[in-house]
Every structure is written in structure tokens, then in C-alpha cells.
Design an enzyme around this catalytic site. Structure first.
Site, mmCIF file in Angstrom:
data_model
loop_
_atom_site.group_PDB
_atom_site.id
_atom_site.type_symbol
_atom_site.label_atom_id
_atom_site.label_comp_id
_atom_site.label_asym_id
_atom_site.label_seq_id
_atom_site.Cartn_x
_atom_site.Cartn_y
_atom_site.Cartn_z
ATOM 1 N N PRO A 84 0.536 1.195 2.181
ATOM 2 C CG PRO A 84 1.558 2.432 0.485
ATOM 3 C CD PRO A 84 0.932 1.104 0.773
ATOM 4 C CD GLU A 111 2.537 3.098 -9.301
ATOM 5 O OE1 GLU A 111 1.998 3.911 -8.525
ATOM 6 O OE2 GLU A 111 3.767 3.004 -9.434
ATOM 7 N NE ARG A 149 8.899 -10.863 19.474
ATOM 8 C CZ ARG A 149 8.871 -10.214 20.628
ATOM 9 N NH1 ARG A 149 7.832 -9.479 20.952
ATOM 10 N NH2 ARG A 149 9.895 -10.283 21.454
ATOM 11 C CG ASP A 164 9.398 -7.434 24.170
ATOM 12 O OD1 ASP A 164 10.575 -7.431 24.545
ATOM 13 O OD2 ASP A 164 8.895 -8.329 23.466
HETATM 14 N N1 SAH Z 1 1.429 3.493 -5.410
HETATM 15 C C1 SAH Z 1 1.062 3.152 -4.069
HETATM 16 C C2 SAH Z 1 2.142 2.304 -3.426
HETATM 17 C C3 SAH Z 1 2.256 0.931 -4.015
HETATM 18 S S1 SAH Z 1 3.569 0.036 -3.349
HETATM 19 C C4 SAH Z 1 0.875 4.426 -3.255
HETATM 20 O O1 SAH Z 1 1.467 5.441 -3.622
HETATM 21 O O2 SAH Z 1 0.161 4.421 -2.243
HETATM 22 C C5 SAH Z 1 3.131 -1.610 -3.749
HETATM 23 C C6 SAH Z 1 2.580 -2.452 -2.622
HETATM 24 O O3 SAH Z 1 3.530 -2.531 -1.581
HETATM 25 C C7 SAH Z 1 1.325 -1.928 -1.964
HETATM 26 O O4 SAH Z 1 0.171 -2.316 -2.658
HETATM 27 C C8 SAH Z 1 1.398 -2.564 -0.599
HETATM 28 O O5 SAH Z 1 0.865 -3.868 -0.584
HETATM 29 C C9 SAH Z 1 2.888 -2.654 -0.338
HETATM 30 N N2 SAH Z 1 3.391 -1.570 0.546
HETATM 31 C C10 SAH Z 1 4.167 -0.533 0.183
HETATM 32 N N3 SAH Z 1 4.450 0.262 1.221
HETATM 33 C C11 SAH Z 1 3.843 -0.283 2.288
HETATM 34 C C12 SAH Z 1 3.743 0.084 3.657
HETATM 35 N N4 SAH Z 1 4.339 1.178 4.146
HETATM 36 N N5 SAH Z 1 3.036 -0.715 4.490
HETATM 37 C C13 SAH Z 1 2.404 -1.821 4.012
HETATM 38 N N6 SAH Z 1 2.455 -2.219 2.723
HETATM 39 C C14 SAH Z 1 3.162 -1.468 1.857
#
Ligand code: SAH
Length: 241
Positions: A84, A111, A149, A164
Site C-alpha cells: 500500500p 504487518e 489481457r 477501453d
Molecule cells: N502495515 C502495512 C500494511 C500491511 S498489509 C502498512 O500499514 O503499510 C499486508 C500486505 O498486504 C502488504 O505487505 C502488501 O503486500 C499487501 N497490501 C495491502 N494493501 C495493499 C495495497 N493497497 N496495494 C498492494 N498491496 C497491498
């Protein structure tokens, strides 16, 4: 294109065995190889996570099993960590990744991942949006789907992705199918006219209109043909009046 899918839940890849992506797998237009960091864990419980230094909630994915997993992959191509905290994926990212013949996609859990692994092994972190999911698998599936795709031969008609949304920074206009009258609402008459040029103009106009209404920010970087530009100027002047 070859995808190396690094995840502690490799079964999740089954979600791609449907529809056009499933067919692309059958036809070998894409291939997906799963790698489970648990198989590379050095401890007897096959643990791949541990508690965070400095305290705090949750667990952290350890660097070692992930590093050993990556070392076992001969052809890694670009190494992407779903996160994220990464760059939000846009059509621009999809197009530039399409130049790679192989990508390795790492799915975090808990986490997140020990930062030292990211520093040493990851080329780029990518996000599916400004929100947090419990794992990187669903974002990885979205990325694999979006890339696949656009690989020649995957969609029946190559032209279908060229119109698209986000191709050329425009949203696609509304689409309709049978019946002609649904709950008292008619299909726009022009679409029934059989006049291909007028229908094409209507499609351009409705795509421009939709982009103005929903994503005017996209218009800043759109490259329009002369015809599109004329139609857009027309729409914008009507809007200002
Ligand atoms: N504690 C972290 C979030 C971990 S979520 C923070 O606050 O930044 C656990 C895993 O989910 C991450 O390591 C990632 O691989 C995935 N993940 C969560 N949200 C995501 C998103 N918006 N885009 C891509 N991967 C995501």
C-alpha cells in the site's frame, strides 16, 4: 509473459483460471509459477514471520525466507512487491511493465515485509489504491490480470482493449445490449441507425462527455485527434454557457 508469484497462499492463483485469463494460461500465452517462502524457511515450524523489533502489533515477514525464495528463481525479471506504500498502479505502469518478458510479484502478509529485504531485492513497490488489504495476493492477481489481457492473442479481438477506459486517458462511454427497451428506457437511437460514422462520432462524444463528468483531471494529458478535439471543444463550450 512469465509471472513468478511469491506467496504463502499459492492456491489463490486459482482465481485466474477463469474467463479470458484462464484461456491465456491454457494457450500458454502467459505462464504463472508459484513460489512459497514457507518452503524456504529454515526453522522446523516453517515460520516465515516474527514479531517486530521495537514492539508493536502484528508480525513481520522475515527477510531470510523471502531472500532464499528469490535466489531460487533463475529468471526473475522485474521484482515487484505489492504494497500500500507503493506507486498507485495506472495504465501507464501496465504499459511499461508489458515490455518485460518476466516479472516476479511478491505478496506481503501481516504487518508487511522486513525493510532490509525490500532494499536488497525489490525493484519497485506497487499499490492498488490508498487503502490496506490483508495480503498482497489480490493486488497481485489484479496486476497479472491487467497485464495479461493486453498480451496479443489474449482478448479475442485485439481492438477491444484499445477502446477501453484509460487507453489514451479517456473513459469509455456507456454500452448497451438487448433488449431495446429495458424498464421503459430505450437504447440511444443512433446506435440502432446502422450509420457507422455517426455511431463512431457518438462513441467519441460519449467517451469525452463521461471523462469530463467523472475524471476531468485525465483531460490534462490526453492526446486527441483533430476530430476528438473539435468535439471536446464543442462540449466544453456548451458546459461553460
Ligand atoms: N502495515 C502495512 C500494511 C500491511 S498489509 C502498512 O500499514 O503499510 C499486508 C500486505 O498486504 C502488504 O505487505 C502488501 O503486500 C499487501 N497490501 C495491502 N494493501 C495493499 C495495497 N493497497 N496495494 C498492494 N498491496 C497491498
Amino acid at each position: 509473459m512469465r509471472f513468478n508469484f511469491v506467496t504463502i497462499f499459492p492456491e489463490i492463483i486459482k482465481f485466474l483460471e477463469f474467463g479470458v485469463i484462464g484461456k491465456a494460461l491454457e494457450k500458454d500465452l502467459i505462464s504463472i509459477n508459484e513460489y512459497n517462502p514457507r518452503d524456504f524457511s529454515k526453522n522446523s515450524n516453517k515460520n516465515i514471520d516474527d514479531s517486530p523489533y521495537g514492539g508493536g502489533e502484528g508480525m513481520v515477514m522475515m527477510a531470510e525466507p523471502l531472500a532464499s525464495t528469490l535466489k531460487s528463481i533463475k529468471n526473475k525479471g522485474k521484482v515487484i512487491l505489492m504494497s500500500p506504500q507503493g506507486e498507485n498502479i495506472t495504465n501507464f505502469h501496465i504499459n511499461s511493465l508489458l515490455e518485460e518478458s518476466t516479472v516476479t510479484i511478491i505478496c506481503g502478509r501481516y504487518e508487511g515485509v522486513d525493510e532490509r529485504f525490500i532494499e536488497n531485492y525489490v525493484d519497485v513497490e506497487m499499490s492498488v489504491g490508498d487503502f490496506v488489504l490483508s495480503g498482497g495476493e489480490i493486488p497481485a492477481l489484479a496486476l497479472i490480470d491487467a497485464l495479461s489481457r493486453k498480451i496479443p492473442g489474449v482478448l479475442g479481438n485485439q481492438k477491444s482493449f484499445e477502446n477501453d477506459s484509460y487507453e489514451n486517458n479517456l473513459l469509455k462511454g456507456p454500452v448497451y445490449t438487448r433488449p431495446q427497451n429495458f424498464e421503459g428506457m430505450e437504447v440511444p437511437e443512433i446506435l440502432l441507425s446502422g450509420d457507422h460514422e455517426k455511431i463512431n462520432d457518438w462513441k467519441i462524444l460519449s467517451s469525452l462527455q463521461r471523462t469530463i463528468d467523472r475524471r476531468p483531471d485525465l483531460l490534462d494529458s490526453v492526446k486527441l485527434t483533430k476530430k476528438q478535439k473539435k468535439l471536446l471543444d464543442n462540449l466544453l463550450s456548451k458546459r461553460i454557457l
